[in-house]
Design a protein around this motif. Structure first.
Motif, PDB file in Angstrom:
ATOM      1  N   VAL A  42      25.865  32.270  13.144  1.00 13.32           N
ATOM      2  CA  VAL A  42      27.011  32.699  13.940  1.00 13.32           C
ATOM      3  C   VAL A  42      27.876  33.596  13.069  1.00 13.32           C
ATOM      4  O   VAL A  42      28.237  33.215  11.950  1.00 13.32           O
ATOM      5  N   LEU A  43      28.190  34.789  13.576  1.00 15.84           N
ATOM      6  CA  LEU A  43      29.112  35.688  12.883  1.00 15.84           C
ATOM      7  C   LEU A  43      30.493  35.524  13.500  1.00 15.84           C
ATOM      8  O   LEU A  43      30.645  35.616  14.721  1.00 15.84           O
ATOM      9  N   GLN A  44      31.479  35.285  12.647  1.00 15.63           N
ATOM     10  CA  GLN A  44      32.830  35.069  13.140  1.00 15.63           C
ATOM     11  C   GLN A  44      33.700  36.297  12.930  1.00 15.63           C
ATOM     12  O   GLN A  44      33.751  36.845  11.830  1.00 15.63           O
ATOM     13  N   ILE A  45      34.381  36.714  13.993  1.00 17.71           N
ATOM     14  CA  ILE A  45      35.326  37.817  13.926  1.00 17.71           C
ATOM     15  C   ILE A  45      36.721  37.231  13.710  1.00 17.71           C
ATOM     16  O   ILE A  45      37.235  36.512  14.572  1.00 17.71           O
ATOM     17  N   PRO A  46      37.351  37.506  12.564  1.00 15.49           N
ATOM     18  CA  PRO A  46      38.682  36.944  12.304  1.00 15.49           C
ATOM     19  C   PRO A  46      39.696  37.382  13.358  1.00 15.49           C
ATOM     20  O   PRO A  46      39.567  38.452  13.967  1.00 15.49           O
ATOM     21  N   ALA A  47      40.719  36.548  13.531  1.00 14.06           N
ATOM     22  CA  ALA A  47      41.711  36.808  14.571  1.00 14.06           C
ATOM     23  C   ALA A  47      42.385  38.164  14.411  1.00 14.06           C
ATOM     24  O   ALA A  47      42.605  38.884  15.393  1.00 14.06           O
ATOM     25  N   PHE A  48      42.705  38.540  13.176  1.00  9.47           N
ATOM     26  CA  PHE A  48      43.369  39.825  12.952  1.00  9.47           C
ATOM     27  C   PHE A  48      42.475  41.010  13.332  1.00  9.47           C
ATOM     28  O   PHE A  48      42.966  42.122  13.531  1.00  9.47           O
ATOM     29  N   LEU A  49      41.161  40.781  13.445  1.00  9.40           N
ATOM     30  CA  LEU A  49      40.208  41.865  13.697  1.00  9.40           C
ATOM     31  C   LEU A  49      39.563  41.759  15.071  1.00  9.40           C
ATOM     32  O   LEU A  49      38.574  42.442  15.349  1.00  9.40           O
ATOM     33  N   SER A  50      40.124  40.952  15.944  1.00 10.36           N
ATOM     34  CA  SER A  50      39.468  40.652  17.217  1.00 10.36           C
ATOM     35  C   SER A  50      39.418  41.824  18.184  1.00 10.36           C
ATOM     36  O   SER A  50      38.741  41.744  19.211  1.00 10.36           O
ATOM     37  N   ARG A  51      40.123  42.925  17.873  1.00 11.41           N
ATOM     38  CA  ARG A  51      40.045  44.122  18.718  1.00 11.41           C
ATOM     39  C   ARG A  51      39.323  45.270  18.030  1.00 11.41           C
ATOM     40  O   ARG A  51      39.269  46.378  18.579  1.00 11.41           O
ATOM     41  N   GLN A  52      38.744  45.033  16.847  1.00  7.26           N
ATOM     42  CA  GLN A  52      38.087  46.092  16.089  1.00  7.26           C
ATOM     43  C   GLN A  52      36.721  46.414  16.706  1.00  7.26           C
ATOM     44  O   GLN A  52      35.751  45.689  16.503  1.00  7.26           O
ATOM     45  N   THR A  53      36.654  47.501  17.419  1.00 11.35           N
ATOM     46  CA  THR A  53      35.462  47.829  18.199  1.00 11.35           C
ATOM     47  C   THR A  53      34.212  47.933  17.340  1.00 11.35           C
ATOM     48  O   THR A  53      33.165  47.345  17.669  1.00 11.35           O
ATOM     49  N   ILE A 102      34.874  40.623  24.911  1.00  8.30           N
ATOM     50  CA  ILE A 102      33.636  40.215  25.584  1.00  8.30           C
ATOM     51  C   ILE A 102      32.856  41.437  26.055  1.00  8.30           C
ATOM     52  O   ILE A 102      31.642  41.542  25.851  1.00  8.30           O
ATOM     53  N   ALA A 103      33.547  42.385  26.672  1.00  6.58           N
ATOM     54  CA  ALA A 103      32.880  43.578  27.198  1.00  6.58           C
ATOM     55  C   ALA A 103      32.224  44.386  26.084  1.00  6.58           C
ATOM     56  O   ALA A 103      31.111  44.908  26.252  1.00  6.58           O
ATOM     57  N   LYS A 104      32.892  44.501  24.942  1.00  3.74           N
ATOM     58  CA  LYS A 104      32.327  45.258  23.816  1.00  3.74           C
ATOM     59  C   LYS A 104      31.053  44.598  23.297  1.00  3.74           C
ATOM     60  O   LYS A 104      30.079  45.284  22.947  1.00  3.74           O
ATOM     61  N   ILE A 105      31.048  43.282  23.237  1.00  2.00           N
ATOM     62  CA  ILE A 105      29.865  42.568  22.753  1.00  2.00           C
ATOM     63  C   ILE A 105      28.743  42.629  23.785  1.00  2.00           C
ATOM     64  O   ILE A 105      27.584  42.911  23.456  1.00  2.00           O
ATOM     65  N   GLU A 106      29.074  42.384  25.046  1.00  8.65           N
ATOM     66  CA  GLU A 106      28.055  42.398  26.101  1.00  8.65           C
ATOM     67  C   GLU A 106      27.351  43.751  26.187  1.00  8.65           C
ATOM     68  O   GLU A 106      26.141  43.829  26.419  1.00  8.65           O
ATOM     69  N   ALA A 107      28.103  44.822  25.977  1.00 10.46           N
ATOM     70  CA  ALA A 107      27.527  46.169  26.105  1.00 10.46           C
ATOM     71  C   ALA A 107      26.642  46.538  24.929  1.00 10.46           C
ATOM     72  O   ALA A 107      25.892  47.520  25.013  1.00 10.46           O
ATOM     73  N   ASN A 108      26.685  45.756  23.855  1.00  6.48           N
ATOM     74  CA  ASN A 108      25.957  46.136  22.644  1.00  6.48           C
ATOM     75  C   ASN A 108      25.076  45.020  22.097  1.00  6.48           C
ATOM     76  O   ASN A 108      24.655  45.077  20.939  1.00  6.48           O
ATOM     77  N   ARG A 109      24.764  44.056  22.919  1.00  3.53           N
ATOM     78  CA  ARG A 109      23.921  42.960  22.464  1.00  3.53           C
ATOM     79  C   ARG A 109      22.542  43.454  22.048  1.00  3.53           C
ATOM     80  O   ARG A 109      21.998  44.392  22.639  1.00  3.53           O
TER      81      ARG A 109
END
Length: 262
Positions: free
Chosen positions: A92-103, A133-140
Motif C-alpha cells: 500500500v502506498l500512502q499519500i500524506p495529508a499535506f500532499l493529498s491534492r498533488q496530481t 479518487i478521480a485522479k487515481i481511478e483515471a490512472n490505475r
C-alpha cells in the motif's frame, strides 16, 4: 476491520522488528488483519529535525519485516519518482495529508497497481476527496479498472485555528458514500501541530476515546502509530500509542465493532 500500525518513523532495524513482531502476535490473538506501517523519511516536518533512515535503508528494513513476519507493508511516498521503487516492497502506498491534492504523485501511485491510501488533508472537506479518487481511478494500472479495492480514504482530523485539530465524525460517513474503504487515523487526529516552539505536540490520552467514537460511527480500518517508548521517538512523540497498551485498546475496539455489526 483491518489495522494499519507501526512506528511513525523507521528509527532502527531492531526497534522496527520488535514492534512488528509484537503487533503481529497481538493481531493474531485478536483475529485482526495487520498492515505494518513505518516511514523511511519524514519529509514534511515543521523544522529541520531528524527525518529517518532514508529510502534505501528504510525499504531494506521493511522488506525484512515482510519476509520475516509475512506482513503486508504500508509506507509513505512524497514525490512521484519514489512510487515505482517503493511499490517493489510496499503493498500500500500512502499519500500524506499535506500532499493529498498533488496530481503527479497520485497518478504515479495509481500506475504502480498497488492500493493507494490517501490521507485527507487537514484543510480539505470530505467531499474534496472525490478529486483524489478521480485522479487515481483515471490512472490505475491495467487490471484495476472498476475494482473497488484500489483506494483507501483516511480521516486524520481538520485544522481548528492554530495548533489544534478536530475530528468531524460525519466525514467518515460522507467518505464511505464514495464506495471505498474508510480508515480512521486515531493518532494523527490528536496532534497539536507546531504547538511546542516549532515541534508538533499531541495528546495520546484522547486516542482511545476517538477510536470508540469512530468505530461506533462505522469504519473499515484503523490507523495507529505505535512505539515501544513514545517519549523517545524522533517524531510524533506526543501522540504515538505505547506498544504495551495496543492490545487493550484493540480489544475494546473489536467489542464495539462487533456490537455495531450485530
Amino acid at each position: 476491520m483491518f489495522l494499519i500500525a507501526g512506528p511513525c518513523a523507521i528509527e532502527s532495524r531492531d526497534m522496527v522488528m520488535h514492534t512488528a513482531e509484537t503487533l503481529k502476535q497481538v493481531c493474531e490473538r485478536l483475529g485482526i488483519t495487520l498492515y505494518f506501517k513505518s516511514s523511511y523519511d519524514k519529509a514534511n516536518r515543521t523544522s529541520m529535525s531528524e527525518r529517518g533512515v532514508g529510502m534505501e535503508k528504510g525499504l531494506e528494513i521493511l522488506q525484512e519485516v515482510k519476509s520475516t513476519f509475512g506482513l503486508p507493508i504500508l509506507t509513505d511516498v512524497h514525490e512521484s519518482w519514489q512510487c515505482a521503487p517503493v511499490a517493489e516492497v510496499a503493498d500500500v502506498l500512502q499519500i500524506p495529508a499535506f500532499l493529498s491534492r498533488q496530481t503527479d504523485l497520485l497518478v504515479a501511485a495509481a500506475k504502480t497497481g498497488k492500493v493507494v491510501n490517501v490521507k485527507k488533508g487537514q484543510f480539505m472537506a470530505p467531499w474534496d476527496m472525490r478529486g483524489a479518487i478521480a485522479k487515481i481511478e483515471a490512472n490505475r494500472a491495467q487490471g484495476l479498472e472498476g475494482e473497488k479495492v484500489g483506494i483507501w480514504l483516511t480521516e486524520r482530523g481538520s485544522s481548528f485555528g492554530y495548533g489544534n485539530l478536530v475530528v468531524d465524525m460525519t466525514s467518515l460517513v460522507k467518505m464511505r458514500e464514495y464506495g471505498y474503504p474508510v480508515v480512521f487515523d486515531a493518532t494523527h487526529s490528536v496532534q497539536q501541530p507546531s504547538s511546542q516552539a516549532g515541534v508538533t505536540g499531541g495528546n495520546r490520552e484522547m486516542v482511545p476515546h476517538l477510536i470508540r467514537a469512530a468505530v461506533a460511527v462505522g469504519i473499515d480500518g484503523l490507523f495507529l502509530e505505535v512505539h515501544p517508548d513514545p517519549e523517545k521517538a524522533i517524531s510524533d512523540a506526543a501522540n504515538q500509542v505505547r506498544l504495551s497498551e495496543v492490545e487493550k485498546i484493540l480489544k475494546q475496539t473489536i467489542e464495539i465493532d462487533q456490537l455495531i455489526h450485530s
